[in-house]
Motif scaffolding. Structure first.
Motif, PDB file in Angstrom:
ATOM      1  N   VAL A  73       7.083 -17.043  23.215  1.00  0.00           N
ATOM      2  CA  VAL A  73       8.047 -17.642  22.287  1.00  0.00           C
ATOM      3  C   VAL A  73       9.027 -16.628  21.706  1.00  0.00           C
ATOM      4  N   ALA A  74       8.667 -15.342  21.602  1.00  0.00           N
ATOM      5  CA  ALA A  74       9.586 -14.392  20.955  1.00  0.00           C
ATOM      6  C   ALA A  74       9.188 -12.954  21.262  1.00  0.00           C
ATOM      7  N   TRP A  75      10.196 -12.104  21.341  1.00  0.00           N
ATOM      8  CA  TRP A  75       9.999 -10.655  21.324  1.00  0.00           C
ATOM      9  C   TRP A  75      10.366 -10.170  19.927  1.00  0.00           C
ATOM     10  N   GLU A  76       9.603  -9.219  19.408  1.00  0.00           N
ATOM     11  CA  GLU A  76       9.849  -8.746  18.051  1.00  0.00           C
ATOM     12  C   GLU A  76       9.790  -7.220  17.984  1.00  0.00           C
ATOM     13  N   ASP A  77      10.526  -6.657  17.036  1.00  0.00           N
ATOM     14  CA  ASP A  77      10.472  -5.220  16.787  1.00  0.00           C
ATOM     15  C   ASP A  77       9.258  -4.913  15.916  1.00  0.00           C
ATOM     16  N   TYR A  78       8.488  -3.945  16.343  1.00  0.00           N
ATOM     17  CA  TYR A  78       7.275  -3.546  15.643  1.00  0.00           C
ATOM     18  C   TYR A  78       7.464  -2.101  15.195  1.00  0.00           C
ATOM     19  N   ASP A  79       7.549  -1.880  13.897  1.00  0.00           N
ATOM     20  CA  ASP A  79       7.930  -0.583  13.344  1.00  0.00           C
ATOM     21  C   ASP A  79       6.954  -0.116  12.280  1.00  0.00           C
ATOM     22  N   ILE A  80       7.042   1.164  11.961  1.00  0.00           N
ATOM     23  CA  ILE A  80       6.372   1.715  10.789  1.00  0.00           C
ATOM     24  C   ILE A  80       7.422   1.935   9.712  1.00  0.00           C
ATOM     25  N   ALA A  81       7.221   1.359   8.542  1.00  0.00           N
ATOM     26  CA  ALA A  81       8.068   1.628   7.381  1.00  0.00           C
ATOM     27  C   ALA A  81       7.387   2.707   6.550  1.00  0.00           C
ATOM     28  N   ALA A 109       0.822  -1.204   0.000  1.00  0.00           N
ATOM     29  CA  ALA A 109       0.000   0.000   0.000  1.00  0.00           C
ATOM     30  C   ALA A 109       0.860   1.259   0.000  1.00  0.00           C
ATOM     31  N   VAL A 110       1.971   1.234   0.749  1.00  0.00           N
ATOM     32  CA  VAL A 110       2.885   2.378   0.760  1.00  0.00           C
ATOM     33  C   VAL A 110       3.562   2.527  -0.602  1.00  0.00           C
ATOM     34  N   ARG A 111       4.009   1.442  -1.131  1.00  0.00           N
ATOM     35  CA  ARG A 111       4.690   1.469  -2.431  1.00  0.00           C
ATOM     36  C   ARG A 111       3.775   1.998  -3.536  1.00  0.00           C
ATOM     37  N   GLN A 112       2.489   1.696  -3.446  1.00  0.00           N
ATOM     38  CA  GLN A 112       1.516   2.134  -4.450  1.00  0.00           C
ATOM     39  C   GLN A 112       0.926   3.506  -4.152  1.00  0.00           C
ATOM     40  N   GLY A 113       1.350   4.127  -3.040  1.00  0.00           N
ATOM     41  CA  GLY A 113       0.865   5.456  -2.705  1.00  0.00           C
ATOM     42  C   GLY A 113      -0.498   5.485  -2.058  1.00  0.00           C
ATOM     43  N   ARG A 114      -0.993   4.340  -1.576  1.00  0.00           N
ATOM     44  CA  ARG A 114      -2.312   4.283  -0.938  1.00  0.00           C
ATOM     45  C   ARG A 114      -2.240   4.500   0.570  1.00  0.00           C
ATOM     46  N   ALA A 115      -1.044   4.540   1.128  1.00  0.00           N
ATOM     47  CA  ALA A 115      -0.863   4.759   2.567  1.00  0.00           C
ATOM     48  C   ALA A 115       0.450   5.501   2.787  1.00  0.00           C
ATOM     49  N   ASP A 116       0.518   6.224   3.898  1.00  0.00           N
ATOM     50  CA  ASP A 116       1.740   6.954   4.237  1.00  0.00           C
ATOM     51  C   ASP A 116       2.783   6.043   4.867  1.00  0.00           C
ATOM     52  N   GLY A 117       2.340   5.038   5.614  1.00  0.00           N
ATOM     53  CA  GLY A 117       3.262   4.147   6.293  1.00  0.00           C
ATOM     54  C   GLY A 117       2.638   2.790   6.507  1.00  0.00           C
ATOM     55  N   ALA A 118       3.488   1.807   6.796  1.00  0.00           N
ATOM     56  CA  ALA A 118       3.023   0.438   7.034  1.00  0.00           C
ATOM     57  C   ALA A 118       3.575  -0.067   8.356  1.00  0.00           C
ATOM     58  N   ALA A 119       2.695  -0.547   9.217  1.00  0.00           N
ATOM     59  CA  ALA A 119       3.122  -1.202  10.459  1.00  0.00           C
ATOM     60  C   ALA A 119       3.569  -2.618  10.106  1.00  0.00           C
ATOM     61  N   ILE A 120       4.823  -2.949  10.441  1.00  0.00           N
ATOM     62  CA  ILE A 120       5.363  -4.247  10.043  1.00  0.00           C
ATOM     63  C   ILE A 120       6.132  -4.888  11.190  1.00  0.00           C
ATOM     64  N   HIS A 121       6.199  -6.217  11.146  1.00  0.00           N
ATOM     65  CA  HIS A 121       7.037  -6.988  12.075  1.00  0.00           C
ATOM     66  C   HIS A 121       7.472  -8.241  11.332  1.00  0.00           C
ATOM     67  N   LEU A 122       8.431  -8.070  10.466  1.00  0.00           N
ATOM     68  CA  LEU A 122       8.870  -9.129   9.562  1.00  0.00           C
ATOM     69  C   LEU A 122      10.285  -9.561   9.895  1.00  0.00           C
ATOM     70  N   LEU A 123      10.432 -10.839  10.235  1.00  0.00           N
ATOM     71  CA  LEU A 123      11.737 -11.392  10.591  1.00  0.00           C
ATOM     72  C   LEU A 123      12.436 -11.880   9.324  1.00  0.00           C
ATOM     73  N   HIS A 124      13.560 -11.254   9.013  1.00  0.00           N
ATOM     74  CA  HIS A 124      14.368 -11.627   7.838  1.00  0.00           C
ATOM     75  C   HIS A 124      15.215 -12.851   8.169  1.00  0.00           C
ATOM     76  N   HIS A 125      15.613 -13.590   7.123  1.00  0.00           N
ATOM     77  CA  HIS A 125      16.433 -14.783   7.376  1.00  0.00           C
ATOM     78  C   HIS A 125      17.770 -14.435   8.024  1.00  0.00           C
ATOM     79  N   SER A 126      18.184 -13.158   7.934  1.00  0.00           N
ATOM     80  CA  SER A 126      19.422 -12.710   8.577  1.00  0.00           C
ATOM     81  C   SER A 126      19.252 -12.538  10.081  1.00  0.00           C
ATOM     82  N   GLY A 127      18.013 -12.636  10.575  1.00  0.00           N
ATOM     83  CA  GLY A 127      17.735 -12.418  11.987  1.00  0.00           C
ATOM     84  C   GLY A 127      17.377 -10.986  12.330  1.00  0.00           C
TER      85      GLY A 127
END
Length: 304
Positions: free
Chosen positions: A252-260, A119-137
């Motif tokens: 089970v886990a703590w995660e970073d919750y951010d707006i991109a 939605a952000v990439r397409q200009g439909r939103a200003d920001g995206a709330a995300i919590h995505l764990l990359h394979h790099s950790g």
């Protein structure tokens, strides 16, 4: 626009852009009045208005100085009427954010982290709330960097939150992570950060994520409700959702919750960033349980 508002806007723009820095001293009132072709009382009124907004600090017999948080306060002042549209992941704490900002944040959450980035990439939103764990950790930055690479991507840290297995009181089904696929599981939809985390946890436990049986649900509260009604034995969700319905929680886990968000949206996000720095919102989020708001409001470039 009245003359004093023009002065306020000009000074706030200089503070927000970094042309004026925290601790900088402004010229005297009479000097500014000559520069602006106005009266000393008009300049004084403008400075008092900016002091109320947290951009300036005033003291008797001293010239006005920029506060330590002048840049954030200036952006908040300049964009006080803007509405920041936030897409992406679901979180029970967002109700606190929207109430604090009284209509200045519009949430389209519940779609999932990847849908929010789209939605952000397409200009439909200003920001995206995300919590995505990359394979790099690493959480979030690699995905923001990859999907928003041409948009000067930044991350605004919301909070850290605790995810875990939500089960009935006493865990009567004897749920464990290693044997999860033997139970009825409420899973989040594909494309959500919680589903990514669940699949990763299952793989690490030697289980096949495709073997999970149960409904796919849209929010953490829906997952908790499914457990509370006996529709499923377990679901992965945040601690606060389990606490709301007096369910047990196996962390089970703590995660970073951010707006991109793109760099161009930072000004529109200023009221949200300022609220995240505030003690009242941090305390309210922390009180829900399973949240760490120590770094809330931190803004960092995602590129690198």
């Amino acid at each position: 626009m009245t003359r004093y508002r023009e002065i306020c806007t000009a000074l706030a723009r200089r503070a927000g852009s970094g042309d004026l820095c925290p601790g900088d001293e402004l010229p005297g009132v009479r000097e500014l009045a000559r520069e602006w072709g106005t009266t000393a009382s008009t300049v004084s009124r403008a400075q008092r208005h900016l002091a109320e907004a947290g951009v300036l600090e005033l003291a008797d017999r001293r010239r006005a100085r920029l506060t330590a948080d002048a840049a954030v306060a200036a952006r908040r002042f300049l964009h006080a009427e803007s509405v920041f549209t936030l897409a992406g992941s679901d979180d029970p704490a967002f109700d606190l954010v929207t109430r604090t900002l009284a209509g200045r944040v519009r949430t389209l959450t519940g779609q999932g982290s990847f849908a929010g980035l789209a939605a952000v990439r397409q200009g439909r939103a200003d920001g995206a709330a995300i919590h995505l764990l990359h394979h790099s950790g690493v959480y979030n930055a690699p995905f923001a960097r990859g999907l928003l690479r041409r948009l000067d991507p930044h991350l605004v840290h919301l909070w850290r939150r605790e995810q875990g297995l939500i089960v009935a009181p006493g865990n009567p089904a004897g749920v464990t992570l290693a044997g999860l696929v033997r139970h009825r599981v409420a899973a989040r939809r594909p494309g959500t950060g919680t589903r990514v985390l669940l699949d990763r946890l299952l793989l690490d436990a030697g289980e096949d994520p495709d073997a999970v049986r149960g409904p796919q649900l849209g929010t953490h509260l829906e997952v908790a409700l499914a457990v509370a009604t006996g529709t499923v034995d377990v679901g992965l969700g945040v601690r606060s959702a389990a606490a709301d319905l007096d369910l047990d929680f196996l962390p089970v886990a703590w995660e970073d919750y951010d707006i991109a968000l793109p760099g161009s949206a930072l000004d529109a996000a200023a009221p949200l960033v300022a609220a995240l720095h505030g003690a009242p919102l941090r305390a309210a989020v922390t009180a829900l349980g399973g949240y760490d708001a120590t770094r809330s409001g931190t803004v960092t470039p995602a590129a690198g």
